[in-house]
Design a protein around this motif. Structure first.
Motif, PDB file in Angstrom:
ATOM      1  N   ASN A  30      23.276  33.617  21.928  1.00 48.87           N
ATOM      2  CA  ASN A  30      23.536  35.017  22.268  1.00 48.87           C
ATOM      3  C   ASN A  30      24.771  35.535  21.544  1.00 48.87           C
ATOM      4  O   ASN A  30      24.796  36.685  21.100  1.00 48.87           O
ATOM      5  CB  ASN A  30      23.692  35.190  23.772  1.00 48.87           C
ATOM      6  N   GLU A  31      25.786  34.704  21.427  1.00 49.17           N
ATOM      7  CA  GLU A  31      26.996  35.103  20.709  1.00 49.17           C
ATOM      8  C   GLU A  31      26.700  35.347  19.231  1.00 49.17           C
ATOM      9  O   GLU A  31      27.179  36.324  18.644  1.00 49.17           O
ATOM     10  CB  GLU A  31      28.061  34.017  20.861  1.00 49.17           C
ATOM     11  N   LYS A  32      25.908  34.490  18.620  1.00 50.62           N
ATOM     12  CA  LYS A  32      25.543  34.658  17.211  1.00 50.62           C
ATOM     13  C   LYS A  32      24.721  35.931  17.005  1.00 50.62           C
ATOM     14  O   LYS A  32      24.905  36.641  16.022  1.00 50.62           O
ATOM     15  CB  LYS A  32      24.762  33.441  16.694  1.00 50.62           C
ATOM     16  N   LYS A  33      23.812  36.227  17.931  1.00 46.72           N
ATOM     17  CA  LYS A  33      23.016  37.453  17.839  1.00 46.72           C
ATOM     18  C   LYS A  33      23.916  38.682  17.926  1.00 46.72           C
ATOM     19  O   LYS A  33      23.718  39.654  17.202  1.00 46.72           O
ATOM     20  CB  LYS A  33      21.973  37.499  18.957  1.00 46.72           C
ATOM     21  N   GLU A  35      27.134  38.859  17.143  1.00 37.57           N
ATOM     22  CA  GLU A  35      27.893  38.946  15.895  1.00 37.57           C
ATOM     23  C   GLU A  35      27.048  39.563  14.785  1.00 37.57           C
ATOM     24  O   GLU A  35      27.524  40.399  14.019  1.00 37.57           O
ATOM     25  CB  GLU A  35      28.373  37.565  15.465  1.00 37.57           C
ATOM     26  N   GLU A  36      25.786  39.147  14.706  1.00 36.52           N
ATOM     27  CA  GLU A  36      24.877  39.680  13.686  1.00 36.52           C
ATOM     28  C   GLU A  36      24.647  41.167  13.894  1.00 36.52           C
ATOM     29  O   GLU A  36      24.651  41.956  12.933  1.00 36.52           O
ATOM     30  CB  GLU A  36      23.552  38.917  13.747  1.00 36.52           C
ATOM     31  N   MET A  37      24.461  41.587  15.156  1.00 33.32           N
ATOM     32  CA  MET A  37      24.225  42.989  15.458  1.00 33.32           C
ATOM     33  C   MET A  37      25.449  43.834  15.086  1.00 33.32           C
ATOM     34  O   MET A  37      25.315  44.901  14.488  1.00 33.32           O
ATOM     35  CB  MET A  37      23.916  43.178  16.946  1.00 33.32           C
ATOM     36  N   GLU A  39      27.758  43.099  12.876  1.00 27.54           N
ATOM     37  CA  GLU A  39      27.878  43.106  11.422  1.00 27.54           C
ATOM     38  C   GLU A  39      26.905  44.114  10.800  1.00 27.54           C
ATOM     39  O   GLU A  39      27.273  44.850   9.880  1.00 27.54           O
ATOM     40  CB  GLU A  39      27.608  41.708  10.871  1.00 27.54           C
ATOM     41  N   GLU A  40      25.676  44.163  11.304  1.00 30.77           N
ATOM     42  CA  GLU A  40      24.696  45.126  10.789  1.00 30.77           C
ATOM     43  C   GLU A  40      25.161  46.562  11.021  1.00 30.77           C
ATOM     44  O   GLU A  40      25.045  47.412  10.135  1.00 30.77           O
ATOM     45  CB  GLU A  40      23.342  44.909  11.452  1.00 30.77           C
ATOM     46  N   LYS A  41      25.689  46.829  12.215  1.00 32.54           N
ATOM     47  CA  LYS A  41      26.137  48.193  12.524  1.00 32.54           C
ATOM     48  C   LYS A  41      27.341  48.580  11.676  1.00 32.54           C
ATOM     49  O   LYS A  41      27.433  49.724  11.221  1.00 32.54           O
ATOM     50  CB  LYS A  41      26.457  48.318  14.006  1.00 32.54           C
ATOM     51  N   ASP A  43      28.048  47.361   8.668  1.00 30.44           N
ATOM     52  CA  ASP A  43      27.533  47.569   7.309  1.00 30.44           C
ATOM     53  C   ASP A  43      26.842  48.924   7.186  1.00 30.44           C
ATOM     54  O   ASP A  43      27.024  49.635   6.194  1.00 30.44           O
ATOM     55  CB  ASP A  43      26.550  46.456   6.931  1.00 30.44           C
TER      56      ASP A  43
END
Length: 55
Positions: A30-33, A35-37, A39-41, A43
């Motif tokens: 969940n933490e990795k998800k 972080e990915e979300m 980072e996408e926002k 970017d």
């Protein structure tokens, strides 16, 4: 303690350990998800900002 009783105690302990490990893995995923979300926002926001600055 007889063998049957010891078996059930060990089985319960094993189940508890498995539950703790699964909980830790779930939390990590969940933490990795998240972080990915984020980072996408970020970017996406930076891309929109650069497009606005070019205009």
């Amino acid at each position: 303690m007889n063998k049957r009783n010891l078996f059930f105690h060990l089985l319960g302990l094993g189940g508890m350990v498995a539950g703790l490990v699964a909980s830790g893995i779930t939390e990590w995923v969940n933490e990795k998800k998240m972080e990915e979300m984020v980072e996408e926002k970020v970017d996406k926001a930076l891309a929109e900002r650069s497009i606005d600055e070019e205009s």
